[in-house]
Write an enzyme that holds these catalytic residues in place. Structure first.
Site, mmCIF file in Angstrom:
data_model
loop_
_atom_site.group_PDB
_atom_site.id
_atom_site.type_symbol
_atom_site.label_atom_id
_atom_site.label_comp_id
_atom_site.label_asym_id
_atom_site.label_seq_id
_atom_site.Cartn_x
_atom_site.Cartn_y
_atom_site.Cartn_z
ATOM 1 C CD GLU A 281 -0.147 -1.433 3.100
ATOM 2 O OE1 GLU A 281 0.040 -1.594 4.310
ATOM 3 O OE2 GLU A 281 -0.271 -2.367 2.300
ATOM 4 C CG ASP A 323 10.485 27.464 -33.860
ATOM 5 O OD1 ASP A 323 11.578 28.004 -34.081
ATOM 6 O OD2 ASP A 323 9.492 27.593 -34.586
#
Length: 413
Positions: A281, A323
Site C-alpha cells: 500500500e 522554436d
C-alpha cells in the site's frame, strides 16, 4: 452585391445579412464552434481520480483494516488517500477553469458585414451566409467561397500539412459551381482555421462548426481513445501481482491453520492479516501523492497539467525541442517623425502630441490616401490616427483602383 476585380473600378460595399437573419440562423444551426463533449466537470474529474488503481488499493486496504477492527491503520490509509484525492481534484479543477478561460481568450474574432456595416464579432457567432472580411493575419472563421479578393494567399497547413501558402481567386457574386477539398492554387474556397498571409478578400460563409472541414476532423479525433500511461500500467501489474501472491498465501495460511488447529474463524483472520501484510500500500500512496505534488509545483510555474498522469510523460522526456517564433509585441505602430522633401522634420513630443503644420498635414493626409479606407494593417492604422477623423473624407477624393504589393510593383498603390 456588386464586386469588381483588382485594378478595376472600386465596388460598392455589399450589405450582407441583417441582424434578424443572423440571429435566426444562429438559433437554428448553432454556434460556429466544435463540439466539446470532452469537457471535464467536477463529478467526472472525481470519478476519474477514484478509478485510479493506486487510490482504489489504498481505499480497499483501509476498508479491510476497518473491518478487522484496526481503526488506526484504516484511518491513516483513508486519510492519505483522501488527501491525495482532494489535491488532485482541486488541481485539475483549477486547470479546467484556466483552460476554459484560455479558450475564451483565444477565440478568434471575425470582421463581418451585416446590414452594410462592418463589425467585429466573436468567431463563434458567425453564421452561414455571413460576409466575412479577410485581411493579412486573420484566421478564417468558417468555410466559404471568395466573392472578392486582391492578392489573397492563405496558409492551409492546418488542414493539408503544406506550409506553402496557396493563392485564392474570386468567383464573383454568383458563387462557385461546386465545392472542392482544401489545397491547391487558384481556387475560390477558404476554410476555417486557415491563416491569411497576404492580400485582402471578402468571403461568403457556407459551413460553420461541425459542418466545416476542420469540424469533420474534430469529429474523427473525438473517437480516438487515450492510451493509459505507462506508469499506471506498471503499477497495475505490480498491484495485481502482489494481490495474486497475497491471495494465494492467504488461502494457504487459512487452510493450514484450520486443518492443523481447527479454528476456522481464527484461520480466516490470520489469512486476511497475512494477505494484507503482503499488499504494497505504500507504493500507490507515494506515487499518488508525488504526482499531485508535482502538479501543484508546476502550477506555481504557470504550467497547467490537465491530468496528473501527464507528469509521468514529462518526467520521462530526455530532450525538449523549442522554436523561437519571434518577439512578443502589441502589433501596434505609431508614427514618430515626418520628413518633407525640403528636409524639414517634425517629431512627436514627449507627451505624445504631434502638432502638424501645413506641409506635414498634407503628408499625413497623403499617407491616409495610400492606405486602405478601413485600415487593418498597423502602419495604415497609424496614418489614420495621425491625420485624424477629418482626413477620412479625403477632401472629396474617392478610390478608383487598388494595387497590392507585388514583386513587379514594390509599392502599395
Amino acid at each position: 452585391m456588386s464586386i469588381a476585380p483588382p485594378g478595376q473600378d472600386a465596388p460598392l460595399t455589399p450589405a450582407g445579412l441583417t441582424d434578424s437573419e443572423a440571429t435566426e440562423r444562429l438559433r437554428k444551426e448553432g454556434f460556429n464552434a466544435l463540439p466539446r463533449d470532452g469537457r471535464r466537470t467536477l463529478p467526472r474529474i472525481l470519478a476519474d481520480v477514484l478509478r485510479e488503481p493506486m487510490l482504489a488499493l489504498l481505499l480497499g486496504a483501509g476498508g479491510v483494516y476497518m473491518a478487522l477492527g484496526d481503526l488506526k491503520e484504516a484511518l491513516v490509509l483513508v486519510a492519505f488517500a483522501g488527501l491525495s484525492v482532494v489535491i488532485t481534484v482541486v488541481q485539475e479543477t483549477r486547470t479546467e477553469r484556466a483552460l476554459e478561460a484560455l479558450r475564451d481568450l483565444t477565440s478568434p474574432r471575425a470582421l463581418v458585414i451585416r446590414g452594410g456595416v462592418r463589425r467585429r464579432i466573436a468567431g463563434r457567432e458567425v453564421v452561414r451566409g455571413d460576409l466575412v472580411v479577410l485581411n493579412e493575419g486573420d484566421r478564417v472563421p468558417a468555410d466559404g467561397w471568395v466573392a472578392e479578393g486582391q492578392g489573397l494567399q492563405l496558409d492551409e497547413s492546418l488542414l493539408t500539412g503544406e506550409s506553402v501558402p496557396v493563392g485564392k481567386v474570386a468567383c464573383g457574386p454568383s458563387g462557385p459551381g461546386a465545392q472542392a477539398r482544401p489545397g491547391g492554387d487558384g481556387l475560390p474556397f477558404v476554410y476555417a482555421g486557415a491563416l491569411v498571409v497576404r492580400g485582402t478578400g471578402l468571403c461568403v460563409v457556407t459551413a460553420t462548426g461541425p459542418s466545416s472541414e476542420i469540424g469533420r476532423i474534430g469529429r474523427v479525433l473525438s473517437t480516438l481513445e487515450t492510451e493509459a500511461p505507462r506508469l499506471q500500467l506498471q503499477t497495475r501489474r505490480l498491484v495485481l501481482g502482489f494481490a495474486a501472491a497475497g491471495l494465494a498465501a492467504s488461502l494457504l495460511a487459512t487452510l493450514l491453520y484450520g486443518l492443523l488447529r481447527g479454528g476456522w474463524l481464527e484461520a480466516a483472520l490470520a489469512g486476511i492479516a497475512l494477505g494484507m501484510s503482503m499488499l504494497p500500500e505504500e507504493f500507490p500512496l507515494v506515487l499518488t501523492i508525488f504526482l499531485a505534488m508535482g502538479a501543484m509545483r508546476m502550477s506555481r510555474a504557470r504550467v497547467l497539467t490537465r491530468r496528473a498522469a501527464a507528469i509521468e510523460t514529462l518526467g520521462a522526456a530526455t530532450t525538449l525541442c523549442t522554436d523561437k517564433t519571434g518577439t512578443l509585441t502589441e502589433n501596434r505602430m505609431r508614427i514618430e517623425a515626418l520628413r518633407l522633401a525640403d528636409g524639414r522634420l517634425a517629431r512627436r513630443g514627449e507627451g505624445g502630441d504631434f502638432p502638424l503644420a501645413a506641409g506635414f498635414r498634407e503628408l499625413a493626409e497623403l499617407g491616409v490616401l495610400a492606405s486602405a479606407p478601413e485600415p487593418v494593417d498597423p502602419m495604415e492604422v497609424a496614418f489614420h490616427q495621425l491625420a485624424g477623423p477629418q482626413a477620412r473624407h479625403n477632401g472629396g477624393r474617392s478610390l478608383v483602383r487598388h494595387y497590392l504589393l507585388d514583386p513587379l510593383l514594390l509599392a502599395m498603390t
